[in-house]
Write an enzyme that holds these catalytic residues in place. Structure first.
Site, PDB file in Angstrom:
ATOM      1  N   HIS A  72       1.599   2.793  -0.801  1.00  0.00           N
ATOM      2  CA  HIS A  72       1.290   1.672   0.107  1.00  0.00           C
ATOM      3  C   HIS A  72       0.029   1.230  -0.438  1.00  0.00           C
ATOM      4  O   HIS A  72      -0.977   1.656  -0.882  1.00  0.00           O
ATOM      5  CB  HIS A  72       1.242   2.046   1.412  1.00  0.00           C
ATOM      6  N   ASP A 118       4.223  -0.664  16.083  1.00  0.00           N
ATOM      7  CA  ASP A 118       3.426  -1.175  15.262  1.00  0.00           C
ATOM      8  C   ASP A 118       4.033  -2.574  15.196  1.00  0.00           C
ATOM      9  O   ASP A 118       3.167  -3.566  14.835  1.00  0.00           O
ATOM     10  CB  ASP A 118       3.426  -0.514  14.235  1.00  0.00           C
ATOM     11  N   ARG A 133      -1.758  -8.821  16.982  1.00  0.00           N
ATOM     12  CA  ARG A 133      -3.155  -8.877  16.108  1.00  0.00           C
ATOM     13  C   ARG A 133      -3.133 -10.296  15.385  1.00  0.00           C
ATOM     14  O   ARG A 133      -4.226 -10.858  15.580  1.00  0.00           O
ATOM     15  CB  ARG A 133      -3.079  -7.685  15.209  1.00  0.00           C
ATOM     16  N   SER A 156      -1.760   0.977  11.810  1.00  0.00           N
ATOM     17  CA  SER A 156      -0.712   0.252  11.479  1.00  0.00           C
ATOM     18  C   SER A 156      -0.079   0.759  10.227  1.00  0.00           C
ATOM     19  O   SER A 156       1.270   0.985  10.080  1.00  0.00           O
ATOM     20  CB  SER A 156      -1.092  -1.206  11.152  1.00  0.00           C
ATOM     21  N   LYS A 158       3.802   3.625   9.977  1.00  0.00           N
ATOM     22  CA  LYS A 158       4.972   3.300   9.294  1.00  0.00           C
ATOM     23  C   LYS A 158       5.193   4.142   8.125  1.00  0.00           C
ATOM     24  O   LYS A 158       6.489   4.929   7.924  1.00  0.00           O
ATOM     25  CB  LYS A 158       5.082   1.852   8.678  1.00  0.00           C
TER      26      LYS A 158
END
Length: 430
Positions: free
Chosen positions: A90, A168, A175, A190, A194
């Site tokens: 990620h 999320d 947000r 966050s 995931k």
């Protein structure tokens, strides 16, 4: 036992207190199912933004968001009779960050398997799904059964998060409109909610730092990396991170189809050296995380095996690489007014230009132009002659060009000496 309610939870964090596990579980479940109002969650997010969270609070907040939806489990799957070596990567988001596109097939070609829940772009950062969906026919909307079958058949799937961590998804949208995006605890939870829900057995993080990153200061990005590594490890998913530079765009393209085209150059054994460098470095970390050794990720780019795996992946998700990638119908080229050496390029300026051209979105669900983007002809330190092209801008909407050109006005320069550049890979954490 004391009653738990939204005003008490907000007041506790507003006053600098620590939220109990029960309070965190209650507020995340309540907001997911509509029992906690947007106004109340907005107030709590701002209190967290201003007051922060302890490591224990972040861990519980993350776990509660994972528990708000389904957690995939692929440990029963086999490919060629063997368990899958499930690993994912990620990135915290950057400019020209197309690394997932060449990285996944490189890892596949080396024997790894990648279940990747990816996102769409919002604001100045591009989304992997927007880029891949520029390929004619490609779809990221995969059912759980299709993801499982594709992992067995191909070894990888890149898919929209769907029902993973629905808390999320709601909090992320809130947000964005409450100026709480840059909160380190909220970013960490966050990302990790995931990733921990998607079924990978190990995780590698690419944490960006610099002008084109969400966090501009190295100390803050370093803290974010350490927080996420600790969250993953505590949850039983071995996690490591690379801290990488995002002061200037990564590679020579920023947009959707233009980044796919550059990724194909990398998979064909060419492409910008820095894109190749980061792809190979992240692949090495991913393979090591699942115990695959004795293979050279760079060799898969040279021998074509990564390109073969990419074709398999795209075909499995309905894409057709034999069709041309879209290109914006309108274009304009920026040229150098003097000769010398290309100076620094501000990643944020280029990102905003691409956004103005239609490559990004201002609100979730907005359409994007697949053919919009920026091509960078001269990178920092390269020689430039007067009249040389420096940038080419593409869009389907000619009226977008003036605003995009204005974003570039102060984003680059030509000088007499090459600018000082810090290393692309700044550090390794975990």
């Amino acid at each position: 036992m004391c009653a738990i309610d939204a005003p008490t939870i907000i007041r506790t964090k507003r006053d600098g207190g620590v939220l109990s596990d029960a309070a965190i579980d209650w507020v995340i479940a309540g907001y997911t199912h509509g029992r906690v109002a947007d106004e109340q969650m907005s107030a709590l997010l701002m209190a967290i933004f201003l007051r922060g969270m302890t490591p224990a609070e972040i861990a519980r907040w993350t776990a509660a968001m994972v528990a708000s939806g389904e957690r995939f489990d692929f440990t029963d799957l086999r490919r060629a009779g063997k368990p899958l070596a499930l690993v994912d990567k990620h990135s915290t988001g950057g400019v020209g960050d197309k690394i997932t596109i060449p990285l996944v097939p490189v890892v596949l070609a080396c024997g790894g398997s990648v279940p990747q829940a990816a996102g769409r772009g919002l604001g100045h950062t591009g989304g992997t799904l927007d880029k891949l969906e520029a390929i004619p026919g490609f779809t990221a909307e995969l059912s759980k059964d299709r993801i499982r079958q594709q992992l067995c058949d191909v070894g990888a799937a890149i898919f929209a998060a769907g029902d993973l961590a629905p808390a999320d998804r709601k909090i992320y949208a809130l947000r964005d409109v409450t100026a709480t995006t840059e909160s380190l605890p909220l970013i960490a939870s966050s990302v990790m909610s995931k990733k921990l829900a998607e079924g990978a057995e190990a995780l590698v993080l690419d944490v960006k730092v610099g002008r084109g990153a969400f966090l501009k200061v190295e100390s803050e990005s370093r803290e974010l990396a350490r927080t996420m590594v600790d969250l993953g490890n505590a949850y039983g998913v071995p996690t490591r991170a690379l801290l990488t530079d995002m002061d200037r765009p990564l590679g020579r393209t920023v947009g959707n189809a233009v980044e796919v085209a550059e990724s194909l150059e990398v998979l064909a054994g060419g492409g910008p050296p820095e894109v190749v460098e980061l792809t190979v470095a992240l692949a090495a970390e991913m393979l090591a995380a699942v115990g695959i050794d004795g293979v050279d990720p760079a060799e898969t780019l040279r021998d074509g095996s990564a390109m073969d795996r990419f074709r398999d992946l795209v075909s499995a998700q309905g894409g057709d690489l034999s069709q041309p990638l879209p290109v914006g119908a309108c274009s304009e080229t920026v040229t150098a007014s003097r000769g010398g050496v290309m100076g620094d390029i501000d990643a944020m300026g280029v990102a905003m230009a691409a956004w103005r051209l239609g490559a990004g979105r201002a609100h979730p669900g907005d359409p994007v132009q697949s053919g919009a983007g920026v091509r960078i002809h001269r990178t920092p330190g390269e020689p430039v002659a007067a009249g040389d092209p420096v940038f080419t801008l593409y869009t389907d909407t000619a009226e977008r060009l003036p605003a995009a050109l204005a974003e570039l006005d102060d984003a680059w320069c030509v000088g007499d000496v090459a600018p000082a550049l810090r290393p692309l890979i700044i550090d390794r954490i975990g």
